[in-house]
Write a protein that holds these residues in place. Structure first.
Motif, PDB file in Angstrom:
ATOM      1  N   PRO A   1      -6.466  -8.586 -15.134  1.00 52.03           N
ATOM      2  CA  PRO A   1      -7.632  -8.582 -14.260  1.00 52.03           C
ATOM      3  C   PRO A   1      -7.253  -7.902 -12.948  1.00 52.03           C
ATOM      4  CG  PRO A   1      -6.632 -10.762 -14.311  1.00 52.03           C
ATOM      5  CD  PRO A   1      -5.921  -9.940 -15.347  1.00 52.03           C
ATOM      6  N   TYR A   2      -8.151  -7.882 -12.024  1.00 51.75           N
ATOM      7  CA  TYR A   2      -7.979  -7.132 -10.777  1.00 51.75           C
ATOM      8  C   TYR A   2      -6.645  -7.403 -10.077  1.00 51.75           C
ATOM      9  CZ  TYR A   2      -8.720  -5.739  -5.946  1.00 51.75           C
ATOM     10  OH  TYR A   2      -8.580  -5.185  -4.705  1.00 51.75           O
ATOM     11  N   LYS A   3      -5.895  -6.341  -9.855  1.00 48.25           N
ATOM     12  CA  LYS A   3      -4.663  -6.400  -9.074  1.00 48.25           C
ATOM     13  C   LYS A   3      -4.635  -5.194  -8.154  1.00 48.25           C
ATOM     14  CE  LYS A   3      -2.725 -10.063 -10.869  1.00 48.25           C
ATOM     15  NZ  LYS A   3      -2.395 -11.262 -10.079  1.00 48.25           N
ATOM     16  N   GLN A   4      -3.961  -5.347  -7.019  1.00 47.85           N
ATOM     17  CA  GLN A   4      -3.860  -4.244  -6.064  1.00 47.85           C
ATOM     18  C   GLN A   4      -2.523  -3.517  -6.140  1.00 47.85           C
ATOM     19  OE1 GLN A   4      -5.084  -6.846  -2.682  1.00 47.85           O
ATOM     20  NE2 GLN A   4      -6.491  -5.168  -2.183  1.00 47.85           N
ATOM     21  N   VAL A   5      -1.486  -4.216  -6.568  1.00 52.27           N
ATOM     22  CA  VAL A   5      -0.160  -3.606  -6.670  1.00 52.27           C
ATOM     23  C   VAL A   5       0.532  -4.153  -7.931  1.00 52.27           C
ATOM     24  CG1 VAL A   5       2.036  -3.126  -5.517  1.00 52.27           C
ATOM     25  CG2 VAL A   5      -0.001  -3.609  -4.147  1.00 52.27           C
ATOM     26  N   ILE A   6       1.176  -3.269  -8.663  1.00 52.73           N
ATOM     27  CA  ILE A   6       2.064  -3.657  -9.763  1.00 52.73           C
ATOM     28  C   ILE A   6       3.462  -3.261  -9.322  1.00 52.73           C
ATOM     29  CG2 ILE A   6       2.517  -3.537 -12.233  1.00 52.73           C
ATOM     30  CD1 ILE A   6      -0.313  -4.425 -11.645  1.00 52.73           C
TER      31      ILE A   6
ATOM     32  N   LYS B   1       2.345  -4.077  11.925  1.00 53.23           N
ATOM     33  CA  LYS B   1       3.038  -4.869  10.906  1.00 53.23           C
ATOM     34  C   LYS B   1       3.511  -3.883   9.852  1.00 53.23           C
ATOM     35  CE  LYS B   1       2.341  -8.770   7.753  1.00 53.23           C
ATOM     36  NZ  LYS B   1       1.354  -9.758   7.224  1.00 53.23           N
ATOM     37  N   LEU B   2       4.790  -3.525   9.890  1.00 57.25           N
ATOM     38  CA  LEU B   2       5.255  -2.333   9.192  1.00 57.25           C
ATOM     39  C   LEU B   2       6.196  -2.584   8.019  1.00 57.25           C
ATOM     40  CD1 LEU B   2       5.963  -0.073  12.301  1.00 57.25           C
ATOM     41  CD2 LEU B   2       3.826  -0.335  11.030  1.00 57.25           C
ATOM     42  N   LYS B   3       6.708  -3.777   7.879  1.00 57.32           N
ATOM     43  CA  LYS B   3       7.663  -4.045   6.809  1.00 57.32           C
ATOM     44  C   LYS B   3       6.928  -4.128   5.475  1.00 57.32           C
ATOM     45  CE  LYS B   3      11.742  -6.807   5.762  1.00 57.32           C
ATOM     46  NZ  LYS B   3      12.593  -7.934   6.204  1.00 57.32           N
TER      47      LYS B   3
ATOM     48  N   THR C   1       2.958  -9.184   0.494  1.00 56.60           N
ATOM     49  CA  THR C   1       2.536 -10.574   0.307  1.00 56.60           C
ATOM     50  C   THR C   1       1.066 -10.794   0.667  1.00 56.60           C
ATOM     51  OG1 THR C   1       3.227 -11.242   2.547  1.00 56.60           O
ATOM     52  CG2 THR C   1       4.879 -11.384   0.800  1.00 56.60           C
ATOM     53  N   GLY C   2       0.476  -9.873   1.398  1.00 54.93           N
ATOM     54  CA  GLY C   2      -0.937  -9.977   1.746  1.00 54.93           C
ATOM     55  C   GLY C   2      -1.856  -9.319   0.736  1.00 54.93           C
ATOM     56  N   LEU C   3      -1.266  -8.730  -0.304  1.00 54.99           N
ATOM     57  CA  LEU C   3      -2.034  -8.062  -1.346  1.00 54.99           C
ATOM     58  C   LEU C   3      -1.960  -8.862  -2.647  1.00 54.99           C
ATOM     59  CD1 LEU C   3      -0.738  -4.452  -0.607  1.00 54.99           C
ATOM     60  CD2 LEU C   3      -3.072  -5.272  -0.203  1.00 54.99           C
TER      61      LEU C   3
ATOM     62  N   SER D   1      -7.673   0.182  -3.641  1.00 54.74           N
ATOM     63  CA  SER D   1      -8.296  -0.946  -2.939  1.00 54.74           C
ATOM     64  C   SER D   1      -7.352  -1.600  -1.942  1.00 54.74           C
ATOM     65  CB  SER D   1      -8.773  -2.004  -3.945  1.00 54.74           C
ATOM     66  OG  SER D   1      -7.676  -2.546  -4.662  1.00 54.74           O
ATOM     67  N   SER D   2      -6.049  -1.293  -2.041  1.00 57.55           N
ATOM     68  CA  SER D   2      -5.080  -1.832  -1.081  1.00 57.55           C
ATOM     69  C   SER D   2      -5.084  -1.064   0.238  1.00 57.55           C
ATOM     70  CB  SER D   2      -3.659  -1.797  -1.677  1.00 57.55           C
ATOM     71  OG  SER D   2      -3.235  -0.465  -1.919  1.00 57.55           O
ATOM     72  N   LEU D   3      -5.769   0.081   0.273  1.00 52.35           N
ATOM     73  CA  LEU D   3      -5.730   0.951   1.450  1.00 52.35           C
ATOM     74  C   LEU D   3      -6.252   0.282   2.729  1.00 52.35           C
ATOM     75  CD1 LEU D   3      -5.219   3.689   2.802  1.00 52.35           C
ATOM     76  CD2 LEU D   3      -7.425   4.466   1.882  1.00 52.35           C
ATOM     77  N   PRO D   4      -7.386  -0.406   2.726  1.00 47.44           N
ATOM     78  CA  PRO D   4      -7.861  -1.004   3.982  1.00 47.44           C
ATOM     79  C   PRO D   4      -6.879  -2.004   4.578  1.00 47.44           C
ATOM     80  CG  PRO D   4      -9.643  -0.907   2.389  1.00 47.44           C
ATOM     81  CD  PRO D   4      -8.388  -0.540   1.647  1.00 47.44           C
ATOM     82  N   PHE D   5      -6.283  -2.845   3.733  1.00 46.02           N
ATOM     83  CA  PHE D   5      -5.337  -3.830   4.251  1.00 46.02           C
ATOM     84  C   PHE D   5      -4.092  -3.158   4.809  1.00 46.02           C
ATOM     85  CE2 PHE D   5      -1.731  -6.762   3.673  1.00 46.02           C
ATOM     86  CZ  PHE D   5      -2.153  -7.813   4.472  1.00 46.02           C
ATOM     87  N   ILE D   6      -3.586  -2.148   4.095  1.00 45.94           N
ATOM     88  CA  ILE D   6      -2.398  -1.432   4.568  1.00 45.94           C
ATOM     89  C   ILE D   6      -2.695  -0.730   5.891  1.00 45.94           C
ATOM     90  CG2 ILE D   6      -0.887   0.540   4.054  1.00 45.94           C
ATOM     91  CD1 ILE D   6      -1.012  -0.351   1.091  1.00 45.94           C
TER      92      ILE D   6
END
Length: 214
Positions: free
Chosen positions: A123-128, A159-161, A167-169, A146-151
């Protein structure tokens, strides 16, 4: 696993991060020659087996024109590899994007294939993201756009690490065992995620290649 003809090419963009100061190496890691090809050229050739969509993220475009691939700059300067990830995702026109650092001399397209196969079953995932032993590999991972807005938001907040941003994705881990079950052997998996950080690492790579790729 053989993806070598046009009918089997996958809908994924390869993004190679060619930034970084290579302070420990003392020279540009991406351009180090290994068995006749620069490290980044070996990466390019491997990813082009899988897809004809490839982006090089670099702020030194003159150094990489020889690759004959699209070259883009960071949108946020001096923000490290996370800025490269953001730039690659922003420039991509596919949902999934395999993002890798430029200092992975043994990376093979089969790794990307395993990640994409898992993405198609979930199902929906932003990162593998691969995890070899206890170490996650967010700089050789599959990112959904879809991870682009959060990044982007993390960059704006300084917040660069990358490991912390992960962990936020909504992410899924692919373990070494998953790669073995997919048909890769243990040695291949270990080499795939070896990155060159020092001159000693580079010498190790050259010795291995000269011994095994004659």
């Amino acid at each position: 696993m053989t993806i070598i003809n046009e009918s089997k090419r996958l809908n994924v963009t390869g993004v190679i991060l060619a930034g970084g100061k290579s302070s420990r190496m003392g020279m540009n890691k991406a351009l180090l020659p290994i068995h006749g090809n620069e490290t980044i050229q070996r990466l390019r050739n491997e990813l082009l087996i899988l897809t004809d969509r490839l982006i090089i993220v670099t702020n030194e475009t003159e150094s990489y024109k020889f690759l004959k691939q699209p070259l883009i700059h960071d949108n946020y300067e001096n923000k490290g590899p996370l800025a490269g990830i953001q730039a690659g995702l922003a420039a991509s026109n596919t949902e999934w994007n395999f993002i890798t650092a430029c200092d992975m001399p043994f990376l093979t397209y089969q790794v990307v294939e395993v990640l994409l196969t898992r993405a198609g079953k979930l199902p929906y995932k932003q990162v593998i993201v691969p995890q070899i032993g206890k170490k996650k590999q967010p700089l050789s991972a599959l990112y959904h756009t879809s991870s682009l807005p959060f990044i982007t938001d993390c960059l704006m907040k300084n917040k660069l690490k990358v490991s912390e941003v992960l962990t936020g994705l909504d992410y899924e881990i692919i373990t070494e065992q998953d790669f073995l079950k997919a048909g890769l052997n243990a040695g291949t998996v270990e080499r795939n995620f070896f990155n060159m950080n020092s001159r000693e690492d580079y010498e190790r790579v050259k010795r291995y290649v000269n011994k095994n790729y004659r």
